[in-house]
Design a protein around this motif. Sequence first.
Motif, PDB file in Angstrom:
ATOM      1  N   CYS A   2       0.818  -1.194   0.000  1.00 17.12           N
ATOM      2  CA  CYS A   2       0.000   0.000   0.000  1.00 17.12           C
ATOM      3  C   CYS A   2       0.863   1.260   0.000  1.00 17.12           C
ATOM      4  N   HIS A  71      -4.113   7.581  -1.498  1.00 13.11           N
ATOM      5  CA  HIS A  71      -3.817   6.252  -0.972  1.00 13.11           C
ATOM      6  C   HIS A  71      -3.936   5.180  -2.043  1.00 13.11           C
ATOM      7  N   THR A  72      -3.049   4.217  -2.014  1.00 18.27           N
ATOM      8  CA  THR A  72      -3.302   2.958  -2.710  1.00 18.27           C
ATOM      9  C   THR A  72      -3.439   1.901  -1.631  1.00 18.27           C
ATOM     10  N   ARG A  73      -4.464   1.065  -1.765  1.00 15.73           N
ATOM     11  CA  ARG A  73      -4.807   0.138  -0.675  1.00 15.73           C
ATOM     12  C   ARG A  73      -4.397  -1.298  -0.999  1.00 15.73           C
ATOM     13  N   TRP A  74      -3.906  -1.971   0.012  1.00 12.91           N
ATOM     14  CA  TRP A  74      -3.699  -3.407  -0.057  1.00 12.91           C
ATOM     15  C   TRP A  74      -4.527  -3.957   1.083  1.00 12.91           C
ATOM     16  N   ALA A  75      -5.729  -4.411   0.739  1.00 13.33           N
ATOM     17  CA  ALA A  75      -6.752  -4.699   1.741  1.00 13.33           C
ATOM     18  C   ALA A  75      -6.314  -5.746   2.755  1.00 13.33           C
ATOM     19  N   THR A  76      -6.555  -5.464   4.004  1.00 10.53           N
ATOM     20  CA  THR A  76      -6.414  -6.489   5.041  1.00 10.53           C
ATOM     21  C   THR A  76      -7.781  -6.781   5.658  1.00 10.53           C
ATOM     22  N   HIS A  77      -8.614  -5.761   5.817  1.00 22.15           N
ATOM     23  CA  HIS A  77      -9.920  -5.925   6.446  1.00 22.15           C
ATOM     24  C   HIS A  77     -10.985  -5.365   5.508  1.00 22.15           C
ATOM     25  N   HIS A  86      -9.627   3.891   0.685  1.00 23.28           N
ATOM     26  CA  HIS A  86      -9.326   5.091   1.465  1.00 23.28           C
ATOM     27  C   HIS A  86      -9.365   6.291   0.520  1.00 23.28           C
ATOM     28  N   HIS A  99      -4.538   5.379   5.563  1.00 26.49           N
ATOM     29  CA  HIS A  99      -3.844   4.544   6.545  1.00 26.49           C
ATOM     30  C   HIS A  99      -3.176   3.359   5.855  1.00 26.49           C
ATOM     31  N   ASN A 100      -1.939   3.122   6.203  1.00 23.76           N
ATOM     32  CA  ASN A 100      -1.246   1.874   5.846  1.00 23.76           C
ATOM     33  C   ASN A 100      -1.050   1.087   7.122  1.00 23.76           C
ATOM     34  N   GLY A 101      -1.352  -0.199   7.101  1.00 33.42           N
ATOM     35  CA  GLY A 101      -1.107  -1.029   8.277  1.00 33.42           C
ATOM     36  C   GLY A 101      -2.373  -1.693   8.767  1.00 33.42           C
ATOM     37  N   ILE A 102      -2.358  -2.070  10.029  1.00 37.56           N
ATOM     38  CA  ILE A 102      -3.468  -2.822  10.619  1.00 37.56           C
ATOM     39  C   ILE A 102      -3.770  -2.299  12.019  1.00 37.56           C
ATOM     40  N   THR A 124     -13.553  -1.752   6.876  1.00 36.67           N
ATOM     41  CA  THR A 124     -12.123  -1.656   7.191  1.00 36.67           C
ATOM     42  C   THR A 124     -11.867  -1.451   8.680  1.00 36.67           C
ATOM     43  N   THR A 126      -9.523   0.624   9.380  1.00 39.44           N
ATOM     44  CA  THR A 126      -9.103   2.034   9.326  1.00 39.44           C
ATOM     45  C   THR A 126     -10.186   3.005   9.784  1.00 39.44           C
ATOM     46  N   ARG A 270       2.448  -5.970   8.673  1.00 38.74           N
ATOM     47  CA  ARG A 270       1.577  -7.149   8.634  1.00 38.74           C
ATOM     48  C   ARG A 270       1.955  -8.172   9.696  1.00 38.74           C
TER      49      ARG A 270
END
Length: 344
Positions: A2, A71-77, A86, A99-102, A124, A126, A270
């Motif tokens: 992300c 933002h570019t998103r790399w989905a976790t939730h 985002h 937001h980047n992260g978890i 999310t 986020t 992650r």
Amino acid sequence: MCGIVGYIGKNDALQILIGGLKKLEYRGYDSSGVALIEDGKIETVRASGKIAALEDKLKSKPLHGHVGIAHTRWATHGAPTEQNAHPHQSFDGNISIVHNGIIENYAILKKKLQSEGIEFKSETDTEVVAHLIARYYNGNLKEAVLKAISKIEGTFGLAVICKSEPDTLIGARRGSPLILGIGQDEFYLASDVSAIIMHTQKVVYLDDNDIVEIKEDGYNLLNTHSQSVQHEVQDVEFDADAIAKGGFAHFMLKEIFEQPEVLRNTMRGRLLYAEGNAKLAGLDTNIKELRNINRIIITACGTSYYAGMVGEYMIEDLAGVPVEVEYASEFRYRNPIIKPGTLV
Ligand code: GLU
């Protein structure tokens, strides 16, 4: 992976933010979005898929302003949909964040905010942060962000804008990288220097638990106790080719030497350490489904195919689940046998 870009200054924020996102494009993502302060309001445009899809949407809704986040998103939730992309806005429309992260404790925070009557618009982790900041906002964005991050467990690189403080941009980090770029009466935030290097070579690398309050005429670096911290302003070299090849004679050589860094980056934000165990967060939301998997198919091409084969050995060895690696380009023309319990 992300990415985050932020801008405050005299120039048109949109071009700078989209240009920055494009430089981050090589990292891989599933959706993107941008929010700007325009005529005292926060305007947001988001799209799933490529940045080109976001640009298409922006053609029919161009945004104008001098303060913004992207933002570019790399989905976790939550699935990679427009709704989950985002920036996320707070319930009162005052705060917008990327937001980047978890956020590890998002479920508890979400329940509490919902019990206070706040309606969530995305799946999310986020979104809780946007609402928390708005809850704590009392005329001082920096204080509200400090309070909100004191309640958060997990990893974050954050960029925040606020309707009531249209001349402020805030950045904060814990476990995800964030860089402040310093221009002439303009400032940038980015998760990766490549997103801003075409505008400035003067950067400050934020440390974990740093927060930066940025106005058009200067910035203020603080720790989580609101104490001022100093970091050296560093000069990064602007040589697109050297950056691309990283000083190596060939890309292949560079990629060989890059492996430890790439592994670190892949897991950054992650991998959380709980009671001495490494925990790949984001997976536990589907723990029941994961337990029912009795066969795995990995589809890939080229070098990813070889990586998939390494994955096959490792998963079979560690999890005892049979794995097959298939050429993705062939797989789509077959009539594969995929039963319930097969994970592709
Ligand atoms: N956890 C957040 C989400 O799923 C951020 C993901 C990211 O780092 O892009 O939306």
